[in-house]
Design an enzyme around this catalytic site. Structure first.
Site, PDB file in Angstrom:
ATOM      1  N   PHE A 107       0.871  -1.185   0.000  1.00  0.00           N
ATOM      2  CA  PHE A 107       0.000   0.000   0.000  1.00  0.00           C
ATOM      3  C   PHE A 107       0.900   1.224   0.000  1.00  0.00           C
ATOM      4  O   PHE A 107       1.654   1.457   0.943  1.00  0.00           O
ATOM      5  CB  PHE A 107      -0.937   0.023   1.223  1.00  0.00           C
ATOM      6  CG  PHE A 107      -2.051   1.013   1.041  1.00  0.00           C
ATOM      7  CD1 PHE A 107      -3.339   0.603   0.695  1.00  0.00           C
ATOM      8  CD2 PHE A 107      -1.817   2.380   1.164  1.00  0.00           C
ATOM      9  CE1 PHE A 107      -4.361   1.526   0.481  1.00  0.00           C
ATOM     10  CE2 PHE A 107      -2.837   3.313   0.949  1.00  0.00           C
ATOM     11  CZ  PHE A 107      -4.102   2.879   0.608  1.00  0.00           C
TER      12      PHE A 107
ATOM     13  N   ASP B  60       9.252   2.826   2.191  1.00  0.00           N
ATOM     14  CA  ASP B  60       8.041   3.565   2.535  1.00  0.00           C
ATOM     15  C   ASP B  60       7.781   3.347   4.024  1.00  0.00           C
ATOM     16  O   ASP B  60       7.278   2.296   4.431  1.00  0.00           O
ATOM     17  CB  ASP B  60       6.877   3.042   1.677  1.00  0.00           C
ATOM     18  CG  ASP B  60       5.545   3.688   2.029  1.00  0.00           C
ATOM     19  OD1 ASP B  60       5.449   4.327   3.098  1.00  0.00           O
ATOM     20  OD2 ASP B  60       4.595   3.543   1.244  1.00  0.00           O
TER      21      ASP B  60
ATOM     22  N   LYS C 253       2.146  10.585   7.829  1.00  0.00           N
ATOM     23  CA  LYS C 253       1.241  10.244   8.939  1.00  0.00           C
ATOM     24  C   LYS C 253       1.594  10.824  10.316  1.00  0.00           C
ATOM     25  O   LYS C 253       1.130  11.893  10.652  1.00  0.00           O
ATOM     26  CB  LYS C 253       1.078   8.729   9.011  1.00  0.00           C
ATOM     27  CG  LYS C 253       0.299   8.188   7.782  1.00  0.00           C
ATOM     28  CD  LYS C 253      -0.290   6.851   8.044  1.00  0.00           C
ATOM     29  CE  LYS C 253      -0.864   6.199   6.799  1.00  0.00           C
ATOM     30  NZ  LYS C 253      -2.200   6.665   6.456  1.00  0.00           N
TER      31      LYS C 253
HETATM   32  C1  LIG Z   1       2.509   2.615   3.814  1.00  0.00           C
HETATM   33  C2  LIG Z   1       1.755   3.774   3.211  1.00  0.00           C
HETATM   34  N1  LIG Z   1       2.343   4.506   2.256  1.00  0.00           N
HETATM   35  C3  LIG Z   1       1.719   5.567   1.700  1.00  0.00           C
HETATM   36  C4  LIG Z   1       0.442   5.908   2.083  1.00  0.00           C
HETATM   37  C5  LIG Z   1      -0.243   7.098   1.470  1.00  0.00           C
HETATM   38  O1  LIG Z   1      -0.325   8.112   2.390  1.00  0.00           O
HETATM   39  P1  LIG Z   1      -1.447   9.262   2.272  1.00  0.00           P
HETATM   40  O2  LIG Z   1      -2.759   8.632   2.582  1.00  0.00           O
HETATM   41  O3  LIG Z   1      -1.023  10.286   3.277  1.00  0.00           O
HETATM   42  O4  LIG Z   1      -1.394   9.781   0.877  1.00  0.00           O
HETATM   43  C6  LIG Z   1      -0.218   5.169   3.067  1.00  0.00           C
HETATM   44  C7  LIG Z   1      -1.581   5.509   3.488  1.00  0.00           C
HETATM   45  O5  LIG Z   1      -2.223   4.845   4.228  1.00  0.00           O
HETATM   46  C8  LIG Z   1       0.462   4.068   3.651  1.00  0.00           C
HETATM   47  O6  LIG Z   1      -0.108   3.333   4.598  1.00  0.00           O
END
Ligand SMILES: Cc1ncc(COP(=O)(O)O)c(C=O)c1O
Length: 453
Positions: free
Chosen positions: A145, A231, A260
């Site tokens: 994700f 990530d 986050k």
């Molecule tokens: C591991 C990960 N990367 C990227 C994102 C994307 O972040 P955003 O929702 O702030 O765009 C998320 C969102 O849940 C995530 O869990």
């Protein structure tokens, strides 16, 4: 007990002008309450309920909701009427925050691009890795994700998220997570700019890779000239103990994406950390000084909130708390859930844990389980979520790409007694799933209502 629903006017306006399906879903799950104020790990509703947060807004609230130190920093920034969104100045907090993030991340990461969301952070990683390597290909892992903007979405194979939004970026390819042979086979083509991967796959079910995976992946990436991009949007900011999850394995990646929990859950912000050389490939000349930017990046409120968040994480030693509380929670969950045939494992690290359920073996449970997973594969998990919320006032959710794993990710400030409260609530729900026909008849009722809706 019937749960009063959100103030009608708010709900109606939201349905009329924003997203009616979201309201319907929350109504169906009996989770459409109005939160009045939130503090630490607790959320207080307009009708006088106290809800214990074991989701943390998907790992946003590491320091707890509305931390007074972050609120004070934001107030101070507003009261001084400082420069905001001028767009033609050097942002005051960005340098200091950049330095602090890079120091804590370690390795060769010395430069930062700030933006406002995790997806934007991933978009930057995509553009910068292409610019640096001159290659177009992007590798990602099954179950990943990375966000829902078009570039980030191109790094997520699940057809559910992609359907109707294509064509997405060409040149992206998926490999199994935790499989270095598959990684090497792809890397050997030397077509890939970056391997973008979560250190622990949260939405795939809190998947922790085998001990050697990332060290081998890192040396393979170096051998074949592909950048390793981690990530850490969910795993960063001490969620699993150390500042970044990559510190569990002593890695030295080329880029790291944070978002986050960075700014205490109050102001949107993200940071893409990278090496000097990658940064120079993008901003290497005066002509390219603003070649990649965004209106709200480096905004004063986000920078102040993030600096205050770092202070809180350290002053309150929330990294060690994540390890200690995570161990306690995992041990207590194991004790309470041991022996239930539908509980398979407690995956995760620190306070990024999950409860992984599995289809029952016994005929008595299997018939009911299969009946409603046929209706929707997320149904079983949603009943658990709904029961925890309604009967015990505990907020959770299932993983976005693995509906049989319940997330267990409270704020890092969670207390021992709140952990006990959660464990006894989930033990009660799991016991009723195994022993009470009412659990399954209620589940089927919900499934039928969902179909009617
Ligand atoms: C591991 C990960 N990367 C990227 C994102 C994307 O972040 P955003 O929702 O702030 O765009 C998320 C969102 O849940 C995530 O869990």
């Amino acid at each position: 007990m019937a749960v009063p629903t959100i103030n009608a006017a708010i709900g109606t306006l939201y349905s009329e002008h924003v997203n009616p399906q979201w309201v319907r879903l929350l109504e169906l799950l009996e989770m459409n309450v109005r939160y009045e104020h939130c503090s630490g790990s607790e959320l207080f509703t307009a009708d006088g309920r106290r809800i214990l947060d074991f989701l943390s807004g998907y790992c946003v609230h590491n320091i707890g909701h509305n931390h007074p130190r972050v609120i004070a920093a934001l107030r101070e920034e507003l009261d001084r009427k400082g420069p905001a969104m001028i767009q033609s100045h050097v942002s005051e907090g960005a340098g200091e925050l950049g330095e602090k993030l890079c120091q804590r991340a370690g390795g060769r990461l010395t430069k930062v691009f700030f933006a406002s969301s995790g997806s934007e952070g991933i978009e930057a990683a995509i553009k910068f890795s292409r610019a640096h390597t001159g290659r177009a290909g992007l590798l990602y892992a099954h179950g990943a994700f990375h966000g829902l903007t078009c570039g980030a979405l191109s790094l997520m194979g699940d057809p559910f998220w992609r359907e109707g939004f294509g064509p997405l970026l060409p040149g992206t390819e998926a490999i199994p997570f935790d499989d270095t042979d598959a990684l090497e086979r792809k890397l050997a083509s030397r077509r890939f700019a970056a391997f973008i991967v979560e250190p622990i796959q949260s939405e795939a079910g809190m998947r922790v890779p085998s001990a050697e995976y990332f060290r081998t992946a890192q040396s393979l990436c170096r051998r074949y000239g592909t950048l390793l991009v981690l990530d850490e949007v969910q795993t960063g900011m001490h969620r699993t103990g150390p500042f970044l999850a990559l510190h569990h394995w002593g890695l030295d990646p080329d880029m790291v994406v944070l978002a986050k929990a960075m700014s205490g859950g109050l102001v949107p912000v993200s940071a893409t950390l990278m090496t000097e050389a990658i940064y120079d490939s993008v901003y290497g000349s005066l002509r390219r000084a603003i070649i990649h930017t965004s209106t709200f990046s480096e905004n004063g409120l986000a920078m102040r909130a993030a600096l205050a968040t770092l202070e809180v994480l350290e002053a309150e030693q929330l990294g060690s708390r994540a390890i200690e509380a995570g161990e306690k929670l995992r041990t207590r969950l194991r004790q309470a859930l041991d022996g239930y045939e539908m509980v398979k494992a407690i995956p995760g690290k620190g306070l990024l844990l999950g409860i992984e359920f599995t289809a029952p073996r016994s005929l008595r449970l299997r018939l009911a389980f299969e009946a409603f997973t046929r209706i929707h594969p997320a149904m079983f998990g949603q009943i658990i979520v709904m029961r925890l919320f309604r009967d015990s006032g505990i907020l959770t959710q299932v993983c976005g790409n693995h509906f049989m794993v319940l997330k267990v990710a409270p704020p890092l400030v969670v207390t021992d007694s709140q952990i006990d409260e959660f464990v006894s609530a989930i033990a009660g729900v799991v016991e009723s799933a195994h022993a009470s026909p009412a659990f399954w008849s209620e589940a089927l009722g919900l499934a039928r209502r969902a179909i009617r809706i």
